[in-house]
Motif scaffolding. Structure first.
Motif, PDB file in Angstrom:
ATOM      1  N   ALA A  66       0.832  -1.205   0.000  1.00 54.28           N
ATOM      2  CA  ALA A  66       0.000   0.000   0.000  1.00 54.28           C
ATOM      3  C   ALA A  66       0.867   1.256   0.000  1.00 54.28           C
ATOM      4  CB  ALA A  66      -0.920  -0.010   1.217  1.00 54.28           C
ATOM      5  N   ALA A  67       1.900   1.256   0.850  1.00 54.12           N
ATOM      6  CA  ALA A  67       2.809   2.408   0.899  1.00 54.12           C
ATOM      7  C   ALA A  67       3.568   2.545  -0.414  1.00 54.12           C
ATOM      8  CB  ALA A  67       3.786   2.242   2.064  1.00 54.12           C
ATOM      9  N   LEU A  68       3.927   1.405  -0.984  1.00 58.65           N
ATOM     10  CA  LEU A  68       4.659   1.415  -2.251  1.00 58.65           C
ATOM     11  C   LEU A  68       3.826   2.054  -3.355  1.00 58.65           C
ATOM     12  CD1 LEU A  68       7.214   0.384  -3.752  1.00 58.65           C
ATOM     13  CD2 LEU A  68       5.951  -1.712  -4.223  1.00 58.65           C
ATOM     14  N   SER A  69       2.572   1.642  -3.483  1.00 57.97           N
ATOM     15  CA  SER A  69       1.722   2.196  -4.543  1.00 57.97           C
ATOM     16  C   SER A  69       1.424   3.672  -4.303  1.00 57.97           C
ATOM     17  CB  SER A  69       0.411   1.407  -4.627  1.00 57.97           C
ATOM     18  OG  SER A  69      -0.298   1.495  -3.397  1.00 57.97           O
ATOM     19  N   GLY A  70       1.329   4.069  -3.035  1.00 59.44           N
ATOM     20  CA  GLY A  70       1.072   5.469  -2.720  1.00 59.44           C
ATOM     21  C   GLY A  70       2.196   6.381  -3.175  1.00 59.44           C
ATOM     22  N   HIS A  71       3.430   5.970  -2.965  1.00 59.40           N
ATOM     23  CA  HIS A  71       4.574   6.790  -3.369  1.00 59.40           C
ATOM     24  C   HIS A  71       4.775   6.780  -4.878  1.00 59.40           C
ATOM     25  CE1 HIS A  71       7.005   8.700  -0.210  1.00 59.40           C
ATOM     26  NE2 HIS A  71       6.384   7.865   0.588  1.00 59.40           N
ATOM     27  N   LEU A  72       4.393   5.683  -5.520  1.00 61.91           N
ATOM     28  CA  LEU A  72       4.567   5.610  -6.965  1.00 61.91           C
ATOM     29  C   LEU A  72       3.612   6.555  -7.699  1.00 61.91           C
ATOM     30  CD1 LEU A  72       5.135   1.782  -7.514  1.00 61.91           C
ATOM     31  CD2 LEU A  72       6.813   3.620  -7.673  1.00 61.91           C
ATOM     32  N   ARG A  73       2.610   7.078  -6.981  1.00 64.78           N
ATOM     33  CA  ARG A  73       1.729   8.073  -7.595  1.00 64.78           C
ATOM     34  C   ARG A  73       2.412   9.442  -7.684  1.00 64.78           C
ATOM     35  NH1 ARG A  73      -2.094   6.031  -3.707  1.00 64.78           N
ATOM     36  NH2 ARG A  73      -3.286   4.297  -4.568  1.00 64.78           N
ATOM     37  N   ARG A  74       3.513   9.626  -6.943  1.00 61.12           N
ATOM     38  CA  ARG A  74       4.297  10.867  -7.006  1.00 61.12           C
ATOM     39  C   ARG A  74       5.714  10.482  -7.426  1.00 61.12           C
ATOM     40  NH1 ARG A  74       3.675  12.496  -1.044  1.00 61.12           N
ATOM     41  NH2 ARG A  74       5.135  14.147  -1.631  1.00 61.12           N
ATOM     42  N   PRO A  75       5.909  10.207  -8.715  1.00 58.81           N
ATOM     43  CA  PRO A  75       7.137   9.541  -9.156  1.00 58.81           C
ATOM     44  C   PRO A  75       8.366  10.441  -9.292  1.00 58.81           C
ATOM     45  CG  PRO A  75       5.696   9.938 -11.026  1.00 58.81           C
ATOM     46  CD  PRO A  75       4.959  10.402  -9.812  1.00 58.81           C
ATOM     47  N   ALA A  76       8.211  11.761  -9.302  1.00 59.15           N
ATOM     48  CA  ALA A  76       9.362  12.632  -9.603  1.00 59.15           C
ATOM     49  C   ALA A  76      10.482  12.452  -8.596  1.00 59.15           C
ATOM     50  CB  ALA A  76       8.907  14.096  -9.644  1.00 59.15           C
ATOM     51  N   LEU A  77      10.158  12.495  -7.306  1.00 59.57           N
ATOM     52  CA  LEU A  77      11.180  12.354  -6.267  1.00 59.57           C
ATOM     53  C   LEU A  77      11.809  10.964  -6.303  1.00 59.57           C
ATOM     54  CD1 LEU A  77      12.724  13.325  -3.802  1.00 59.57           C
ATOM     55  CD2 LEU A  77      10.751  12.710  -2.385  1.00 59.57           C
ATOM     56  N   VAL A  78      10.977   9.943  -6.470  1.00 53.86           N
ATOM     57  CA  VAL A  78      11.480   8.563  -6.524  1.00 53.86           C
ATOM     58  C   VAL A  78      12.408   8.384  -7.727  1.00 53.86           C
ATOM     59  CG1 VAL A  78      10.829   6.140  -6.802  1.00 53.86           C
ATOM     60  CG2 VAL A  78       9.479   7.637  -5.324  1.00 53.86           C
ATOM     61  N   ALA A  79      12.019   8.935  -8.872  1.00 46.63           N
ATOM     62  CA  ALA A  79      12.847   8.823 -10.088  1.00 46.63           C
ATOM     63  C   ALA A  79      14.184   9.529  -9.902  1.00 46.63           C
ATOM     64  CB  ALA A  79      12.097   9.411 -11.282  1.00 46.63           C
ATOM     65  N   THR A  80      14.163  10.704  -9.282  1.00 49.64           N
ATOM     66  CA  THR A  80      15.406  11.451  -9.057  1.00 49.64           C
ATOM     67  C   THR A  80      16.331  10.697  -8.112  1.00 49.64           C
ATOM     68  OG1 THR A  80      14.187  13.518  -9.334  1.00 49.64           O
ATOM     69  CG2 THR A  80      16.354  13.667  -8.327  1.00 49.64           C
ATOM     70  N   ALA A  81      15.771  10.206  -7.008  1.00 45.77           N
ATOM     71  CA  ALA A  81      16.577   9.461  -6.039  1.00 45.77           C
ATOM     72  C   ALA A  81      17.125   8.175  -6.648  1.00 45.77           C
ATOM     73  CB  ALA A  81      15.739   9.150  -4.794  1.00 45.77           C
ATOM     74  N   THR A  82      16.309   7.506  -7.462  1.00 43.72           N
ATOM     75  CA  THR A  82      16.757   6.274  -8.116  1.00 43.72           C
ATOM     76  C   THR A  82      17.881   6.548  -9.103  1.00 43.72           C
ATOM     77  OG1 THR A  82      14.535   5.329  -7.903  1.00 43.72           O
ATOM     78  CG2 THR A  82      16.006   4.298  -9.504  1.00 43.72           C
ATOM     79  N   ALA A  83      17.735   7.604  -9.891  1.00 41.15           N
ATOM     80  CA  ALA A  83      18.766   7.957 -10.874  1.00 41.15           C
ATOM     81  C   ALA A  83      20.086   8.288 -10.185  1.00 41.15           C
ATOM     82  CB  ALA A  83      18.299   9.148 -11.721  1.00 41.15           C
ATOM     83  N   TRP A  84      20.007   9.017  -9.079  1.00 39.64           N
ATOM     84  CA  TRP A  84      21.230   9.336  -8.334  1.00 39.64           C
ATOM     85  C   TRP A  84      21.890   8.059  -7.806  1.00 39.64           C
ATOM     86  CZ3 TRP A  84      25.266  11.971  -7.278  1.00 39.64           C
ATOM     87  CH2 TRP A  84      25.921  11.872  -6.040  1.00 39.64           C
ATOM     88  N   THR A  85      21.079   7.134  -7.325  1.00 43.15           N
ATOM     89  CA  THR A  85      21.594   5.912  -6.700  1.00 43.15           C
ATOM     90  C   THR A  85      22.255   4.973  -7.703  1.00 43.15           C
ATOM     91  OG1 THR A  85      19.860   6.027  -5.025  1.00 43.15           O
ATOM     92  CG2 THR A  85      20.951   3.910  -5.297  1.00 43.15           C
ATOM     93  N   VAL A  86      21.571   4.728  -8.830  1.00 42.95           N
ATOM     94  CA  VAL A  86      22.056   3.686  -9.746  1.00 42.95           C
ATOM     95  C   VAL A  86      22.839   4.231 -10.936  1.00 42.95           C
ATOM     96  CG1 VAL A  86      20.205   2.096  -9.107  1.00 42.95           C
ATOM     97  CG2 VAL A  86      19.893   3.610 -11.066  1.00 42.95           C
ATOM     98  N   ILE A  87      22.790   5.557 -11.156  1.00 34.76           N
ATOM     99  CA  ILE A  87      23.526   6.142 -12.287  1.00 34.76           C
ATOM    100  C   ILE A  87      24.558   7.164 -11.812  1.00 34.76           C
ATOM    101  CG2 ILE A  87      23.339   7.486 -14.423  1.00 34.76           C
ATOM    102  CD1 ILE A  87      20.529   6.305 -14.797  1.00 34.76           C
ATOM    103  N   GLY A  88      24.101   8.128 -11.007  1.00 28.54           N
ATOM    104  CA  GLY A  88      25.000   9.195 -10.568  1.00 28.54           C
ATOM    105  C   GLY A  88      26.191   8.687  -9.786  1.00 28.54           C
ATOM    106  N   VAL A  89      25.953   7.833  -8.794  1.00 31.26           N
ATOM    107  CA  VAL A  89      27.039   7.341  -7.936  1.00 31.26           C
ATOM    108  C   VAL A  89      28.063   6.526  -8.729  1.00 31.26           C
ATOM    109  CG1 VAL A  89      27.593   5.847  -5.976  1.00 31.26           C
ATOM    110  CG2 VAL A  89      25.683   7.457  -5.813  1.00 31.26           C
ATOM    111  N   PRO A  90      27.667   5.517  -9.521  1.00 31.88           N
ATOM    112  CA  PRO A  90      28.687   4.761 -10.268  1.00 31.88           C
ATOM    113  C   PRO A  90      29.435   5.588 -11.308  1.00 31.88           C
ATOM    114  CG  PRO A  90      26.468   3.995 -10.825  1.00 31.88           C
ATOM    115  CD  PRO A  90      26.336   4.890  -9.646  1.00 31.88           C
ATOM    116  N   VAL A  91      28.774   6.568 -11.927  1.00 32.35           N
ATOM    117  CA  VAL A  91      29.474   7.419 -12.897  1.00 32.35           C
ATOM    118  C   VAL A  91      30.580   8.215 -12.201  1.00 32.35           C
ATOM    119  CG1 VAL A  91      29.235   9.480 -14.339  1.00 32.35           C
ATOM    120  CG2 VAL A  91      27.624   7.600 -14.597  1.00 32.35           C
ATOM    121  N   ILE A  92      30.247   8.825 -11.069  1.00 30.50           N
ATOM    122  CA  ILE A  92      31.230   9.637 -10.343  1.00 30.50           C
ATOM    123  C   ILE A  92      32.385   8.772  -9.845  1.00 30.50           C
ATOM    124  CG2 ILE A  92      31.587  11.015  -8.259  1.00 30.50           C
ATOM    125  CD1 ILE A  92      28.715  12.065  -8.649  1.00 30.50           C
ATOM    126  N   VAL A  93      32.066   7.634  -9.230  1.00 31.90           N
ATOM    127  CA  VAL A  93      33.116   6.751  -8.718  1.00 31.90           C
ATOM    128  C   VAL A  93      33.968   6.203  -9.858  1.00 31.90           C
ATOM    129  CG1 VAL A  93      33.579   4.575  -7.511  1.00 31.90           C
ATOM    130  CG2 VAL A  93      31.836   6.138  -6.639  1.00 31.90           C
TER     131      VAL A  93
END
Length: 342
Positions: A66-93
């Motif tokens: 239920a919490a998962l589906s609730g947050h997925l209705r506001r995807p901008a923050l989740v998408a930004t955090a995900t991109a930083w985690t799986v793309i931004g960090v490995p690129v910088i390192v």
């Protein structure tokens, strides 16, 4: 006789319940127990993959849909955090590792740092955030999206930055990650279907305790040689420990600052997630076929992973209390509506 069999199940359950109630103290103790008993590491090392699989199952099993589906209705923050985690960090390192020449000077350490940056966040991150008093929902949603993407991003960055440093091809790495994650998700789904979400929630304390036991198995398995390495090469081993703390808290600080606009309490929760990388998943995907320096660095990362939540809990609680107070001040008090009308 019936009481004997009853105690046979009740006593371990009570022990796990007590252990689960110890919170971040128990998580911190894990690393010292693993360090203090080297033979335990030699005994448990063959079971690293199984320990990771169980940890993944526990985490997927406890996902609040239920919490998962609730947050997925506001995807901008989740998408930004995900991109930083799986793309931004490995690129910088990856850029740092190559521009500093670390790949040529210490390929084992370069491999360790790249695998660390490419890994998804630890599946225990939401539980640790909750133990610290932080809002774990955003962490959980970002964790799920990042974990779903990591087989593809890890394969991409392995081909870009690692070349022939890995014992498996980037495509094989991606496929193995998909297989491990899919199998654990399937097992967790079956467990939720058999026992029900209510029963899992009701037994959260013993499940926490069991989770800590599995964390001990994993930590002991990868830290089995730390004591001997510390004696044989103390300066190098301590240097790797300092490096692991530096990388951990750098990721934590940068992430918290990047997301400070959503509130420092939630930003710190995201910082915790980004810092807690699932190195065990990479060990399982590579079948542990890694250089000794890579293994040693992975072992050193267990110190900040297990100690930081305990160290940061007072800060997290202050931030949470401040956020709660700020929210309470914004709420209209009884009678305010009448004042506005009059």
């Amino acid at each position: 006789m019936p009481s004997f069999f009853q105690n046979l199940f009740v006593l371990p359950l009570r022990g796990l319940t007590w252990l689960g109630g110890q919170g971040t103290r128990a998580v911190a103790a894990v690393v010292f127990i693993a360090l203090a008993v080297p033979p335990l590491g030699a005994l448990l090392r063959p079971y690293v993959t199984e320990a990771i699989f169980v940890l993944l199952c526990i985490s997927f099993m406890r996902v609040d849909l239920a919490a998962l589906s609730g947050h997925l209705r506001r995807p901008a923050l989740v998408a930004t955090a995900t991109a930083w985690t799986v793309i931004g960090v490995p690129v910088i390192v990856g850029l740092i590792v190559h521009l500093t020449g670390l790949t040529a000077r210490s390929p084992g350490l370069a491999l360790a740092m790249m695998l660390q940056s490419m890994a998804s966040p630890m599946m225990a991150s939401p539980a640790l955030a909750a133990l610290m008093g932080l809002d774990a929902t955003l962490v959980l949603v970002t964790l799920v999206t990042a974990t779903a993407l990591v087989p593809f991003t890890a394969s991409l960055f392995a081909s870009l930055f690692l070349g022939d440093m890995l014992s498996v091809t980037p495509a094989t790495l991606g496929l193995k990650l998909i297989g491990i994650l899919a199998a654990s998700l399937l097992a967790a789904t079956v467990i939720r279907w058999v026992f029900g979400a209510a029963a899992i929630q009701r037994h959260r304390r013993p499940i926490d305790g069991f989770n800590i036991v599995i964390l001990l198995i994993f930590a002991a398995a990868i830290m089995g040689d730390v004591a001997s390495d510390l004696v044989a090469q103390p300066v190098f081993t301590i240097g790797l420990a300092l490096l692991s703390f530096t990388i951990y808290f750098t990721l934590l600080a940068i992430t918290t600052l990047l997301f400070r606009r959503i509130g420092y309490e939630r930003a710190l929760a995201l910082g915790l997630m980004v810092s807690q990388r699932n190195l065990g998943l990479m060990l399982a995907a590579t079948a542990g076929a890694l250089p000794p320096t890579t293994w040693l660095y992975f072992a050193m990362t267990q110190f900040p992973i297990h100690l930081a939540p305990y160290m940061l809990t007072p800060i997290a609680r202050r931030l949470t209390a401040r956020a709660t107070l700020a929210t309470a001040k914004k709420r209209p008090r009884p009678g305010d509506e009448m004042k506005i009308i009059s």
